[in-house]
Design a protein around this motif. Sequence first.
Motif, PDB file in Angstrom:
ATOM      1  N   ASN A  45       0.853  -1.181   0.000  1.00 53.87           N
ATOM      2  CA  ASN A  45       0.000   0.000   0.000  1.00 53.87           C
ATOM      3  C   ASN A  45       0.895   1.239   0.000  1.00 53.87           C
ATOM      4  N   THR A  46       1.035   1.853  -1.153  1.00 48.94           N
ATOM      5  CA  THR A  46       2.034   2.916  -1.332  1.00 48.94           C
ATOM      6  C   THR A  46       1.426   4.297  -1.541  1.00 48.94           C
ATOM      7  N   VAL A  47       0.099   4.413  -1.446  1.00 48.49           N
ATOM      8  CA  VAL A  47      -0.546   5.710  -1.612  1.00 48.49           C
ATOM      9  C   VAL A  47      -1.654   5.866  -0.579  1.00 48.49           C
ATOM     10  N   CYS A  48      -2.042   7.119  -0.367  1.00 47.61           N
ATOM     11  CA  CYS A  48      -3.212   7.419   0.466  1.00 47.61           C
ATOM     12  C   CYS A  48      -4.412   7.597  -0.464  1.00 47.61           C
ATOM     13  N   LEU A  49      -5.469   6.841  -0.208  1.00 49.12           N
ATOM     14  CA  LEU A  49      -6.649   6.856  -1.070  1.00 49.12           C
ATOM     15  C   LEU A  49      -7.775   7.672  -0.460  1.00 49.12           C
ATOM     16  N   LEU A  50      -8.531   8.316  -1.325  1.00 50.22           N
ATOM     17  CA  LEU A  50      -9.786   8.972  -0.945  1.00 50.22           C
ATOM     18  C   LEU A  50     -10.856   8.467  -1.898  1.00 50.22           C
ATOM     19  N   THR A  51     -11.836   7.765  -1.351  1.00 49.26           N
ATOM     20  CA  THR A  51     -12.908   7.177  -2.160  1.00 49.26           C
ATOM     21  C   THR A  51     -14.229   7.850  -1.835  1.00 49.26           C
ATOM     22  N   ARG A  52     -14.993   8.132  -2.874  1.00 47.26           N
ATOM     23  CA  ARG A  52     -16.361   8.585  -2.669  1.00 47.26           C
ATOM     24  C   ARG A  52     -17.289   7.560  -3.318  1.00 47.26           C
ATOM     25  N   ALA A  53     -18.290   7.121  -2.583  1.00 50.15           N
ATOM     26  CA  ALA A  53     -19.256   6.151  -3.107  1.00 50.15           C
ATOM     27  C   ALA A  53     -20.663   6.671  -2.869  1.00 50.15           C
ATOM     28  N   VAL A  54     -21.481   6.625  -3.913  1.00 47.77           N
ATOM     29  CA  VAL A  54     -22.851   7.143  -3.849  1.00 47.77           C
ATOM     30  C   VAL A  54     -23.807   6.106  -4.417  1.00 47.77           C
ATOM     31  N   ILE A  67     -14.314   7.718   2.136  1.00 49.35           N
ATOM     32  CA  ILE A  67     -13.445   6.771   2.824  1.00 49.35           C
ATOM     33  C   ILE A  67     -11.995   7.146   2.543  1.00 49.35           C
ATOM     34  N   ARG A  68     -11.193   7.245   3.603  1.00 49.51           N
ATOM     35  CA  ARG A  68      -9.762   7.513   3.462  1.00 49.51           C
ATOM     36  C   ARG A  68      -8.982   6.360   4.071  1.00 49.51           C
ATOM     37  N   GLN A  69      -7.919   5.918   3.388  1.00 51.80           N
ATOM     38  CA  GLN A  69      -7.079   4.857   3.921  1.00 51.80           C
ATOM     39  C   GLN A  69      -5.873   4.625   3.022  1.00 51.80           C
ATOM     40  N   CYS A  70      -4.978   3.754   3.465  1.00 49.84           N
ATOM     41  CA  CYS A  70      -3.858   3.317   2.640  1.00 49.84           C
ATOM     42  C   CYS A  70      -4.374   2.418   1.524  1.00 49.84           C
ATOM     43  N   GLY A  71      -3.628   2.363   0.415  1.00 47.81           N
ATOM     44  CA  GLY A  71      -4.045   1.492  -0.664  1.00 47.81           C
ATOM     45  C   GLY A  71      -2.978   1.330  -1.726  1.00 47.81           C
ATOM     46  N   PRO A  72      -3.216   0.421  -2.676  1.00 54.50           N
ATOM     47  CA  PRO A  72      -2.257   0.207  -3.772  1.00 54.50           C
ATOM     48  C   PRO A  72      -2.379   1.289  -4.831  1.00 54.50           C
ATOM     49  N   LYS A  73      -1.271   1.575  -5.502  1.00 49.89           N
ATOM     50  CA  LYS A  73      -1.217   2.655  -6.481  1.00 49.89           C
ATOM     51  C   LYS A  73      -2.163   2.422  -7.655  1.00 49.89           C
ATOM     52  N   GLU A  74      -2.443   1.149  -8.004  1.00 50.82           N
ATOM     53  CA  GLU A  74      -3.291   0.877  -9.167  1.00 50.82           C
ATOM     54  C   GLU A  74      -4.739   1.331  -8.980  1.00 50.82           C
ATOM     55  N   LEU A  75      -5.115   1.704  -7.753  1.00 51.18           N
ATOM     56  CA  LEU A  75      -6.465   2.201  -7.531  1.00 51.18           C
ATOM     57  C   LEU A  75      -6.600   3.689  -7.850  1.00 51.18           C
ATOM     58  N   CYS A  76      -5.499   4.375  -8.049  1.00 50.20           N
ATOM     59  CA  CYS A  76      -5.555   5.810  -8.326  1.00 50.20           C
ATOM     60  C   CYS A  76      -6.384   6.091  -9.575  1.00 50.20           C
ATOM     61  N   SER A  77      -7.255   7.066  -9.479  1.00 49.36           N
ATOM     62  CA  SER A  77      -8.067   7.548 -10.611  1.00 49.36           C
ATOM     63  C   SER A  77      -9.085   6.529 -11.094  1.00 49.36           C
ATOM     64  N   LYS A  78      -9.471   5.565 -10.255  1.00 49.32           N
ATOM     65  CA  LYS A  78     -10.530   4.637 -10.620  1.00 49.32           C
ATOM     66  C   LYS A  78     -11.881   5.336 -10.508  1.00 49.32           C
ATOM     67  N   THR A  79     -12.652   5.288 -11.569  1.00 47.84           N
ATOM     68  CA  THR A  79     -13.979   5.907 -11.590  1.00 47.84           C
ATOM     69  C   THR A  79     -14.924   5.000 -12.358  1.00 47.84           C
ATOM     70  N   GLY A  80     -16.133   4.802 -11.828  1.00 47.41           N
ATOM     71  CA  GLY A  80     -17.060   3.949 -12.560  1.00 47.41           C
ATOM     72  C   GLY A  80     -18.415   3.846 -11.895  1.00 47.41           C
ATOM     73  N   SER A  81     -19.253   2.957 -12.436  1.00 48.27           N
ATOM     74  CA  SER A  81     -20.617   2.819 -11.945  1.00 48.27           C
ATOM     75  C   SER A  81     -21.120   1.394 -12.153  1.00 48.27           C
ATOM     76  N   ILE A  82     -22.162   1.051 -11.411  1.00 48.45           N
ATOM     77  CA  ILE A  82     -22.857  -0.221 -11.552  1.00 48.45           C
ATOM     78  C   ILE A  82     -24.354   0.053 -11.536  1.00 48.45           C
ATOM     79  N   SER A  83     -25.077  -0.530 -12.497  1.00 50.97           N
ATOM     80  CA  SER A  83     -26.531  -0.460 -12.518  1.00 50.97           C
ATOM     81  C   SER A  83     -27.101  -1.766 -11.983  1.00 50.97           C
ATOM     82  N   LEU A  84     -27.939  -1.666 -10.960  1.00 49.76           N
ATOM     83  CA  LEU A  84     -28.590  -2.803 -10.323  1.00 49.76           C
ATOM     84  C   LEU A  84     -30.098  -2.615 -10.394  1.00 49.76           C
ATOM     85  N   PRO A  85     -30.879  -3.600  -9.972  1.00 49.68           N
ATOM     86  CA  PRO A  85     -32.338  -3.423 -10.009  1.00 49.68           C
ATOM     87  C   PRO A  85     -32.786  -2.181  -9.238  1.00 49.68           C
ATOM     88  N   ASN A  86     -33.385  -1.251  -9.947  1.00 50.01           N
ATOM     89  CA  ASN A  86     -33.922  -0.013  -9.365  1.00 50.01           C
ATOM     90  C   ASN A  86     -32.874   0.870  -8.698  1.00 50.01           C
TER      91      ASN A  86
END
Length: 218
Positions: A45-54, A67-86
């Motif tokens: 875990n080589t970076v400090c992560l800030l995640t927002r989930a809605v 959410i703030r915590q330690c994490g791996p560098k490959e998570l940097c700039s991850k952005t996306g979405s999931i569509s579920l029922p309703n």
Amino acid sequence: MTMYLLIAGILATLPATGYSLTCIECSVAGDKICNGSSEVCSSGNTVCLLTRAVNNIGDMVTMNVYIRQCGPKELCSKTGSISLPNGRYLTSVTCCDTDNCTPPEPILPEVSKEKNGKKCPSCYLTNAKSCVKVTPTDCIGNETICITQITNLKGPVPSSTIARGCATKQLCDPVHQVWHMNKSVVDLENICDNGGNHLHKNILSLIFSVSVLLKLLC
């Protein structure tokens, strides 16, 4: 004396060893970034992560967390979405790499209402690891991957949740992700496939089920 100076000069050029990054770890519901205690990051875990989930149900926002915590560098700039029922999950991650730094504000992806022609089986169940019944869901925007997400919460109130639906391809990496939040540990496991053609098994980055997050933040 000359020899001592030479040795000192050589040692000064060697890289420092034993350094571990420290990051703020906290989670909070609402529109403001949380602030918590400083924690030493574990190996990898080589970076400090800030995640927002809605989470949106129709036009209503039912979850909005940071959410703030330690994490791996490959998570940097991850952005996306999931569509579920309703419903629909949105997430964005930013990072920085100095002790107790604050990453930039995560920008959530735009919500699209345009169907892209793809359909995925969808369901959402708590305290289960498989869906007995699924409902076809029309994928929208750049959600071109079918996803199966299994969330395991370990802590004072353990639980498991399965969610299936449409997702953006970027959320299928990295392979594994574990979140330490307060006294609980959240393990996110995900299987991505392209309409029946299995691609790979991964941990879904920074998308959390509503029930799990509410239990964590109580």
